[in-house]
Enzyme design. Structure first.
Site, mmCIF file in Angstrom:
data_model
loop_
_atom_site.group_PDB
_atom_site.id
_atom_site.type_symbol
_atom_site.label_atom_id
_atom_site.label_comp_id
_atom_site.label_asym_id
_atom_site.label_seq_id
_atom_site.Cartn_x
_atom_site.Cartn_y
_atom_site.Cartn_z
ATOM 1 N N LYS A 7 0.850 -1.203 0.000
ATOM 2 C CA LYS A 7 0.000 0.000 0.000
ATOM 3 C C LYS A 7 0.881 1.247 0.000
ATOM 4 O O LYS A 7 1.719 1.426 0.881
ATOM 5 C CB LYS A 7 -0.911 -0.017 1.235
ATOM 6 C CG LYS A 7 -1.702 1.271 1.443
ATOM 7 C CD LYS A 7 -2.628 1.193 2.679
ATOM 8 C CE LYS A 7 -3.268 2.541 2.993
ATOM 9 N NZ LYS A 7 -4.108 2.524 4.212
ATOM 10 N N ASP A 51 -2.676 10.075 3.957
ATOM 11 C CA ASP A 51 -4.080 9.674 4.107
ATOM 12 C C ASP A 51 -4.806 10.633 5.037
ATOM 13 O O ASP A 51 -4.779 10.487 6.254
ATOM 14 C CB ASP A 51 -4.145 8.234 4.655
ATOM 15 C CG ASP A 51 -5.580 7.764 4.849
ATOM 16 O OD1 ASP A 51 -6.500 8.433 4.320
ATOM 17 O OD2 ASP A 51 -5.774 6.730 5.524
ATOM 18 N N LYS A 55 -10.352 12.626 8.383
ATOM 19 C CA LYS A 55 -9.888 12.178 9.700
ATOM 20 C C LYS A 55 -9.880 13.329 10.696
ATOM 21 O O LYS A 55 -9.855 14.502 10.311
ATOM 22 C CB LYS A 55 -8.444 11.643 9.577
ATOM 23 C CG LYS A 55 -8.318 10.294 8.910
ATOM 24 C CD LYS A 55 -6.882 9.802 8.981
ATOM 25 C CE LYS A 55 -6.712 8.479 8.258
ATOM 26 N NZ LYS A 55 -7.455 7.365 8.889
ATOM 27 N N ASP A 107 1.574 6.150 5.754
ATOM 28 C CA ASP A 107 0.597 5.211 5.203
ATOM 29 C C ASP A 107 1.104 4.536 3.923
ATOM 30 O O ASP A 107 0.369 3.806 3.270
ATOM 31 C CB ASP A 107 -0.740 5.945 4.956
ATOM 32 C CG ASP A 107 -1.943 5.031 5.101
ATOM 33 O OD1 ASP A 107 -1.797 3.941 5.682
ATOM 34 O OD2 ASP A 107 -3.030 5.412 4.609
ATOM 35 N N ARG A 160 -7.698 -0.500 0.965
ATOM 36 C CA ARG A 160 -8.234 -1.706 0.308
ATOM 37 C C ARG A 160 -8.611 -1.416 -1.138
ATOM 38 O O ARG A 160 -8.612 -2.308 -1.972
ATOM 39 C CB ARG A 160 -9.408 -2.258 1.135
ATOM 40 C CG ARG A 160 -10.552 -1.304 1.284
ATOM 41 C CD ARG A 160 -11.488 -1.682 2.425
ATOM 42 N NE ARG A 160 -10.976 -1.283 3.749
ATOM 43 C CZ ARG A 160 -11.600 -1.520 4.897
ATOM 44 N NH1 ARG A 160 -12.771 -2.160 4.891
ATOM 45 N NH2 ARG A 160 -11.081 -1.133 6.038
HETATM 46 N N1 BES Z 1 -4.351 4.243 7.016
HETATM 47 C C1 BES Z 1 -5.520 3.996 7.770
HETATM 48 C C2 BES Z 1 -5.317 2.948 8.845
HETATM 49 C C3 BES Z 1 -4.561 3.386 10.068
HETATM 50 C C4 BES Z 1 -5.163 4.211 11.006
HETATM 51 C C5 BES Z 1 -3.307 2.914 10.296
HETATM 52 C C6 BES Z 1 -4.456 4.556 12.134
HETATM 53 C C7 BES Z 1 -2.612 3.260 11.442
HETATM 54 C C8 BES Z 1 -3.187 4.095 12.362
HETATM 55 C C9 BES Z 1 -6.627 3.496 6.858
HETATM 56 O O1 BES Z 1 -6.640 3.991 5.571
HETATM 57 C C10 BES Z 1 -7.922 3.874 7.480
HETATM 58 O O2 BES Z 1 -8.194 5.030 7.558
HETATM 59 N N2 BES Z 1 -8.705 2.897 7.908
HETATM 60 C C11 BES Z 1 -9.949 3.125 8.539
HETATM 61 C C12 BES Z 1 -10.933 2.124 8.016
HETATM 62 C C13 BES Z 1 -12.357 2.392 8.454
HETATM 63 C C14 BES Z 1 -12.859 3.648 7.792
HETATM 64 C C15 BES Z 1 -13.196 1.213 8.081
HETATM 65 C C16 BES Z 1 -9.749 2.938 10.041
HETATM 66 O O3 BES Z 1 -9.040 2.033 10.444
HETATM 67 O O4 BES Z 1 -10.291 3.747 10.787
HETATM 68 ZN ZN ZN Z 2 -4.838 4.639 4.841
HETATM 69 MN MN MN Z 3 -7.725 5.828 5.439
#
Ligand code: BES
Ligand code: ZN
Ligand code: MN
Length: 497
Positions: free
Chosen positions: A251, A256, A263, A274, A337
């Protein structure tokens, strides 16, 4: 940083020229007649030096010892984990200005894994990031001599660890860079720079080519940013063309922000990491080029930014992925994803022996496993066992998680073939279930490295994980393929008339 492995008795270590000589004092340490032994024996006897891993005593070098200073370092049972812990405890000293040349001496028999652990930990403890500082204080440690009673039996482990270190440091560098210094374009150039190394080739696809290919999911994430996307394709060709490659997918979200599903601001800077999965692919290729194993490996990095914008993809939008499956994007922050699913579909064209993807995919994974183990998901028990074993051997461990179909219930969509999010429960698992739909026929594994790719808090920074795991896995695969070829050849000879 330069590493050199040498056969050294303690008597010979006396004459090694260096700023700091670290003498490992384990439970089985038995002092001899030399000056270093005498020092250690006295310190042990007086209780100033302990054998517990990480305990250390700094001394001036006694008469007859060339090193400027000596550290007696407890390494407990002398195993890989203890040696790692002990060397990491020296980090402040290893980062200090006065130590450019170091000798680390194992007084007694060193297991190969402990030698590897020492090399990896010395790199980890002395690494400093400098790229975006105007007056950088570069790493002071330049040269390490590793002294062991017998070099020959540990040479292989040593060479592997030196290559792992080169890969880890490459990955840390790229993951640490701020997002404006590590754009998809710059990641593409980093990949291209690797193609100068032997047996490495690289192709970087831009927006037009990705559109022609039909990677609608990757394009949807990228469309909210004015940084153009990149789809990076690396090839390491170490075996016959006929040998099916292992495909690594990383990835590569260089920042992000969450997109329209924006966020929270606190800690958002950490979303520059990320692209940790992408960095680990680059690092693995750096190590492959150093080791030249007999294996074919393809690296795929879908890379873009995930930002909110007037043109950004919106919650509820439906896009068509490369696989043909349509996806309802209910949360634009579940972008990893989306970029991965197109890369996984693309991987099928290489008829791979195995596909392994690495991604900082879910916050839920951090909650489940923290910063200790990466999460491993696989539909293939043999591949899972290989990755678990590689993680243990490399001191870069992972833990297997479930993939029951019942976890995919929440991904149903009324408007597309699948939705990109389910509810909050088991978030790391539902993300993996989404990826599984795109993973083709080859054995597939997914490593969620959201908790392990970087450290938060005061020691904030990229770790280079899971480069060590990947390198150990690829080397074991190369050795296995070699053995299979030999036994095949033997069979053919026997059946010949
Ligand atoms: N890059 C993030 C995942 C992440 C968050 C990694 C915090 C490390 C620390 C990913 O793209 C993301 O935002 N995932 C979301 C998914 C959700 C919206 C289903 C998450 O984990 O909140
Ligand atoms: Zn992400
Ligand atoms: Mn994300």
């Amino acid at each position: 940083m330069d590493f050199e492995l040498k056969t050294l008795t303690l008597a010979a270590a006396r004459a090694v020229r260096c700023d700091l000589l670290v003498l490992c004092v384990g439970e089985d340490f038995a002092p001899g007649q030399d000056a270093l032994s005498a020092l250690a024996a006295m310190a042990l006897q007086r209780g100033d030096c302990k054998r517990t891993p990480g305990a250390s005593l700094q001394c001036y070098a006694p008469p007859g010892v060339t090193a400027r200073r000596v550290v007696l370092l407890g390494v407990g049972d002398g195993g890989a984990a203890s040696v790692r812990k002990a060397v990491l405890a020296l980090a402040p000293l290893l980062k200090s200005a006065g130590v450019a040349q170091l000798a680390l001496v194992f007084a007694s028999e060193a297991p190969p894994q402990a030698v590897g652990a020492a090399v990896q930990a010395l790199s980890e403890a002395s690494y400093v990031y400098t790229t975006t500082k105007s007056k950088p204080e570069p790493r002071s440690l330049k040269r390490v001599v590793l002294g062991v009673p017998q070099a020959r039996p540990v040479r292989g482990a040593f060479d592997t660890a030196v290559a792992v270190v080169a890969g880890v440091e490459f990955a840390r560098e790229w993951a640490n860079r701020p997002a404006n210094h590590a754009t998809p374009t710059l990641l593409g150039e980093a990949a291209r720079s690797l193609a100068r190394l032997p047996r490495v080739r690289c192709k970087v696809h831009g927006p037009a080519q990705v559109a022609r290919l039909g990677m609608g999911a990757l394009m949807a994430v990228a469309q909210g940013s004015s940084e153009p996307l990149r789809f990076i394709e690396l090839h390491y060709e170490g075996a016959a063309r006929t040998q099916a490659p292992v495909v690594l997918v990383g990835k590569g979200i260089t920042f992000d922000a969450g997109g329209i599903s924006l966020k929270q601001p606190a800690g958002m800077d950490e979303m520059k990491y990320d692209m940790g999965g992408a960095a680990s692919v680059l690092g693995a290729f750096r190590a492959l080029a150093a080791l030249q194993p007999a294996i074919n490996v393809v690296g795929l990095i879908p890379s873009c930014e995930n930002l909110p914008d007037g043109r950004a993809v919106k919650p509820g939008d439906v896009v068509t992925s490369l696989s043909g499956q349509t996806i309802e994007i209910l949360n634009t922050d579940a972008e990893g994803r989306l970029v991965l699913c197109d890369a996984l579909a693309y991987a099928a064209r290489f008829k791979p022996a195995a596909v392994v993807d690495m991604a900082t995919l879910t916050g839920a994974c951090v909650i489940a496993l923290g910063a200790v183990r990466s999460a491993l998901f696989s539909t293939d028990d043999a591949l899972a066992a290989q990755l678990l074993a590689a993680g243990e051997a490399a001191l870069d461990p992972c833990w297997r998680m479930p993939l029951d179909d019942a976890y995919a219930e929440g991904l149903k969509s009324a408007y597309a073939d699948v939705a990109n999010v389910a509810g909050r429960p088991a978030g790391a698992v539902t993300a993996a279930k989404f990826l599984q739909r795109f993973a083709g026929k080859a054995p597939w594994a997914h490593l969620d490295i959201a908790g392990t790719a970087w450290k938060t808090g005061s020691a904030k920074g990229a770790t280079g994980r899971p480069v060590p795991l990947l390198v150990h896995y690829l080397l074991a695969t190369a050795a296995g393929a070699g053995a299979a070829r030999t036994s095949g050849a033997r069979k053919r000879t026997r059946s010949a008339p």
